[in-house]
Design an enzyme around this catalytic site. Structure first.
Site: not given
Length: 363
Positions: A60, A141, A145, A176, A213, A276, A304, A350
Site C-alpha cells: 500500500r 514487525r 523488505h 555487511q 525477492h 525469503e 500480500h 493471493e
C-alpha cells in the site's frame, strides 16, 4: 493443517501399533511420507504446481505519483498494468523490469514473476495523518523488505544518493559491505544486492536489474517451509544460517530447470520471484511471542504475495483438499476471480489465474 494426509497416516499408525512392533519407527515414518507423496501426486493431476509462479508482492502506498516516480526513475521499472476500481475507491499499479535483458520481457503480467503491485486508496495522498506500516518497527514487525539485484552496487548506490534517495543502510555501514537498504517514499525497505553478472566499471544497465525477492519473518520455519513447499509447490533454493546473530534465512521459489540443484544457492541472486523467510531463533518455542504482524491488520502496509496458477478452480480445489485456511474463497464476495489463503503466520497469499495458460479474468 493437511486434512487428508493426516487421516491416512493415522490409519497407518493404528495398523503399526497392532502389528506387534513389526515396523520400526523409521519404517513407520517412511510409510507415512510415502502416503503423503502419493496424496500430493494425486492432487497434482488436478493442477500442476510446477507451473505456478510467484507473481507479485503488494504494498500500500500513500501517494502513487511519488511511488511510481521512485521505482521508475531510480530503477527503470515499467508500469505494465493499471487497474482502477472507482466504486471501491482504489487503484492498483503493476510495475516490472521489462528491458531487453529482463527475465520476463514481453510477457503478459499474470505470466510473470517479479511484479510489484502498488495499491492506492483514494485520498491518502492528501491525508496528513496517513502513514503506512513498513513492517520493521515493533510491535508491528512482519514484512521486511523487497530486494532488487543490480549489476553494479557502487554505481547504483552513488546514483541513488545523488538523486536524494534516503538509505536505511548504506554500503559502507555496518559489517555487511555487500548489501544496502534504500527507503522508498513510504519508508519501505528496498534491499540492494549484486546480481553476480559481470561488472563493468562506471556502467550500470537497468534492463539487467531483477525484482529478486520479498522477505517476511516467520515464527516456526518447519511449519512455514512445509506450507510453501507442500501446499504452494515451491522449492528451497538456498539456506543461510547466521549463528552469531541467531537467525536463519530460507529462499524459496519456482524453478523447473532440470539442472538446478535444490538448496544449492546457485544463480539465486539473478532470479526473480524469490521468497525469503527469516527465522529469528527461538520464536517457535517462546510462549511470550505473539507472532508477526501480517500487514493487513491496523496499522496497514504490506498486503500480500501472489501466486498465479495454471487452473484457478483446480488449484483452489487442491488447496481445499490440503486443508488450508482461507481468507477468501473464490465464491466469497464480488470478485470471483481471486482467492486468498493464509500461511502459517497469517500472511495473505493471493491466488490468480495465469492468463497466458487459460483465460479467466481478462484483467
Amino acid at each position: 493443517m493437511f486434512g487428508s494426509p493426516i487421516i491416512i497416516v493415522r490409519t497407518c499408525s493404528t495398523f503399526i501399533r497392532s502389528s506387534s512392533s513389526i515396523f520400526s519407527r523409521r519404517q513407520h515414518l517412511g510409510i507415512s511420507q510415502l502416503y503423503n507423496r502419493r496424496f500430493l501426486a494425486q492432487l497434482a493431476k488436478m493442477t500442476d504446481p510446477s507451473t505456478y509462479k510467484f507473481n507479485h508482492t503488494m504494498l500500500r502506498v500513500k501517494d502513487p505519483k511519488a511511488s511510481l516516480a521512485f521505482y521508475q526513475d531510480n530503477f527503470g521499472m515499467k508500469l505494465i498494468r493499471t487497474l482502477d476500481f472507482p466504486e471501491a475507491k482504489f487503484s492498483l499499479y503493476f510495475l516490472v523490469f521489462d528491458g531487453p535483458n529482463a527475465l520476463n520481457a514481453g510477457k503478459e503480467w499474470t505470466d510473470r514473476e517479479g511484479v510489484l503491485e502498488l495499491t492506492h486508496n483514494y485520498g491518502t495522498e492528501s491525508d496528513p495523518e496517513y502513514k503506512v506500516n513498513n513492517g520493521n518497527a515493533d510491535p508491528y514487525r512482519g514484512f521486511g523488505h523487497i530486494c532488487i539485484s543490480v549489476d553494479n552496487m557502487d554505481l547504483v548506490c552513488d546514483k541513488l544518493l545523488t538523486s536524494g534517495v534516503n538509505f536505511q543502510k548504506k554500503l559502507t555501514d555496518g559489517r555487511q559491505k555487500d548489501i544496502a537498504f534504500a527507503l522508498d517514499p513510504d519508508g519501505y525497505w528496498v534491499e540492494l544486492i549484486w546480481s553476480r553478472v559481470p561488472k563493468v566499471e562506471s556502467v550500470t544497465d537497468p534492463s539487467s536489474y531483477r525484482l529478486n525477492h520479498t522477505m517476511i519473518r516467520v515464527k516456526d520455519p518447519e511449519k512455514s517451509l512445509k506450507f510453501y513447499q507442500d501446499v504452494l509447490g515451491m522449492k528451497l533454493f538456498r539456506t543461510a544460517e547466521h549463528e552469531a546473530a541467531k537467525f536463519t534465512l530460507y529462499f524459496l521459489g519456482y524453478n523447473n530447470d532440470p539442472n538446478f540443484v535444490i538448496n544449492s544457492g546457485v544463480g539465486v541472486h539473478n532470479f526473480e520471484g524469490v521468497l525469503e523467510l527469516t527465522w529469528n531463533w527461538g520464536t517457535e518455542k517462546d510462549p511470550e511471542f505473539k507472532g508477526y504482524h501480517n500487514g493487513n491488520d491496523q496499522p496497514q502496509g504490506f498486503g500480500h504475495i501472489c501466486v498465479s496458477v495454471d487452473d484457478l478452480d483446480a488449484a483452489c480445489e487442491r488447496f481445499e483438499k490440503l486443508g488450508v485456511n482461507w481468507k477468501k474463497r473464490l465464491t466469497d464476495g464480488r470478485m470471483k476471480n481471486v482467492a486468498f489463503v493464509l500461511d502459517e503466520d497469517n500472511y495473505w497469499v493471493e491466488v490468480i489465474q495465469n492468463e497466458a495458460i487459460k483465460k479467466n479474468a481478462n484483467w
